[in-house]
Design an enzyme around this catalytic site. Structure first.
Site, short mmCIF file in Angstrom:
data_model
loop_
_atom_site.label_atom_id
_atom_site.label_comp_id
_atom_site.label_asym_id
_atom_site.label_seq_id
_atom_site.Cartn_x
_atom_site.Cartn_y
_atom_site.Cartn_z
N HIS A 141 69.45 -3.32 44.67
CA HIS A 141 70.86 -3.63 45.77
C HIS A 141 71.55 -5.08 45.41
O HIS A 141 72.42 -5.46 46.21
CB HIS A 141 69.98 -3.41 47.15
CG HIS A 141 68.56 -5.22 46.73
ND1 HIS A 141 68.24 -5.98 48.03
CD2 HIS A 141 67.98 -5.63 46.15
CE1 HIS A 141 67.67 -6.78 47.77
NE2 HIS A 141 67.15 -6.06 46.41
N HIS A 142 71.25 -5.15 44.15
CA HIS A 142 72.09 -6.46 43.43
C HIS A 142 73.28 -6.28 42.62
O HIS A 142 73.95 -7.08 42.34
CB HIS A 142 71.23 -7.25 42.63
CG HIS A 142 70.30 -7.96 43.42
ND1 HIS A 142 70.23 -8.47 44.40
CD2 HIS A 142 69.20 -8.19 42.85
CE1 HIS A 142 68.96 -8.98 44.20
NE2 HIS A 142 68.30 -8.74 44.18
N CYS A 143 73.62 -4.29 42.83
CA CYS A 143 74.36 -4.52 42.14
C CYS A 143 75.59 -3.51 42.60
O CYS A 143 75.57 -2.88 43.26
CB CYS A 143 73.84 -3.12 40.81
SG CYS A 143 75.29 -2.46 39.70
N ASN A 185 73.09 -8.53 47.84
CA ASN A 185 74.36 -8.59 47.41
C ASN A 185 75.42 -7.50 47.37
O ASN A 185 76.89 -7.45 47.58
CB ASN A 185 74.91 -9.52 46.63
CG ASN A 185 74.51 -9.80 45.80
OD1 ASN A 185 72.90 -9.16 45.46
ND2 ASN A 185 74.83 -10.65 44.29
#
Length: 338
Positions: A141-143, A185
């Site tokens: 979920h950070h990509c 993010n």
């Protein structure tokens, strides 16, 4: 849309649990330099086999996402950047990777992550077809489309949702329920101005990534304090999951079920018990299944040795409660009349 093998029908007898031995990153002990248990995914499957819930021929074998699949979301420029070992070292937070030839990095680090990403895309379609699906991996979920970080090299959540929007008739609204200890993010940046995607994100407000810009995409923001414990956490999860699903009726729920909320996690900074995590997953599945909304679960972050056992226990609990039964049509579940 381009032709993809990821949407081919699996054998009908399979459980909608997606996995491949390719998920596991094992490489001359280098993986031990990251707090991540890089064999976590295989351990989850082994526990489920021991408990006789699944067998190898009953799970869906994940396939690697191709460049063409990845380009549904990612920019060519970003994928080209991954051809530099130091970029991959930065994203995965394993510094020695910078000194390896890129063909080794592609095979030993990125291929497992691409296979998990393929697994998430496959599980998205399975969830719609079967009412639920679990990718025993993914949740990067950070990509976002043009930037990786925090161990996340491919935007599998964005990819799974965009694939559904483009290829599956009747799927035009999605809700992301992100309960990993970190702010998600990546998908937030990707869906910043997209009214079709509703994001609920509950995270430790003091830790990585602290992405103020991305926070603008969150429709329900649950910022947690250091050391939050079960009672407060489960109350908040229950309230906000119900609230989110009452406020916006999606065609799919993508549930990012990070176990880094576990007490003692070196990165999460929260204090949830193993039983609390099992209960949390149950709350999300109950809320989605009772409304007849398909749910796709991803395992995401979780950096302790006991994490794999907890994920397996949670799946066994969902099964014992009948929440992994064959999907019933929404009308049979007594859905509220509109």
């Amino acid at each position: 849309p381009h032709r993809t093998e990821l949407y081919e029908e699996p054998p009908p007898g399979c459980w909608p649990i997606v996995y491949s031995p390719e998920y596991n990153i094992t490489f001359m002990g280098l993986e031990k330099l990251h707090p991540f248990d890089a064999g976590k995914w295989g351990k989850v499957i082994n526990f489920l086999k021991e408990e006789k819930l699944i067998a190898d021929d009953l799970i869906v074998q994940a396939r690697e996402a191709t460049d063409e699949d990845l380009l549904v979301v990612h920019t060519r420029r970003y994928l080209n950047k991954l051809k530099w070992s130091f970029v991959v070292a930065t994203i995965t937070e394993i510094p020695p990777v910078a000194f390896l030839p890129n063909f080794v990095v592609q095979r030993k680090v990125l291929k497992p992550l691409r296979t998990q990403t393929g697994g998430t895309i496959m599980a998205g379609k399975l969830a719609v077809d079967r009412g639920w699906a679990i990718n025993v991996g993914g949740g990067f979920h950070h990509c976002s489309s043009d930037k990786g970080g925090g161990f996340c090299a491919y935007a599998d959540i964005t990819l799974a949702i965009k694939f559904l929007f483009e290829r599956v008739p009747g799927v035009s609204r999605a809700t992301i329920i992100d309960l990993d200890a970190h702010q998600g993010n990546g998908h937030e940046r990707d869906f910043m101005d997209d009214p079709r995607v509703y994001i609920l994100d509950a995270y430790n407000r003091y830790i990585y990534p602290g992405d103020g810009f991305a926070k603008r995409a969150i429709r329900r923001r649950v910022e947690l304090e250091w050391g939050t414990e079960d009672t407060e956490y489960l109350h908040k999860v229950h309230t906000h999951v119900e609230g989110a699903l009452n406020e916006f009726r999606p065609d799919i729920v993508v549930y990012n079920a990070g176990t880094d909320v576990l007490d003692g996690d070196p990165l999460g900074g929260l204090a949830i018990s193993p039983q609390g995590i099992v209960k949390r997953d149950e709350v999300v599945f109950r809320a989605a299944r009772s409304r007849g909304v398909p749910v796709l679960m991803l395992t995401s972050g979780g950096y302790q040795k006991r994490t794999a056992r907890i994920i397996a226990d949670s799946i066994l609990n969902l099964h014992s409660l009948g929440l992994l039964a064959r999907a019933l049509p929404a009308c049979a579940l007594g859905s509220p009349s509109l």
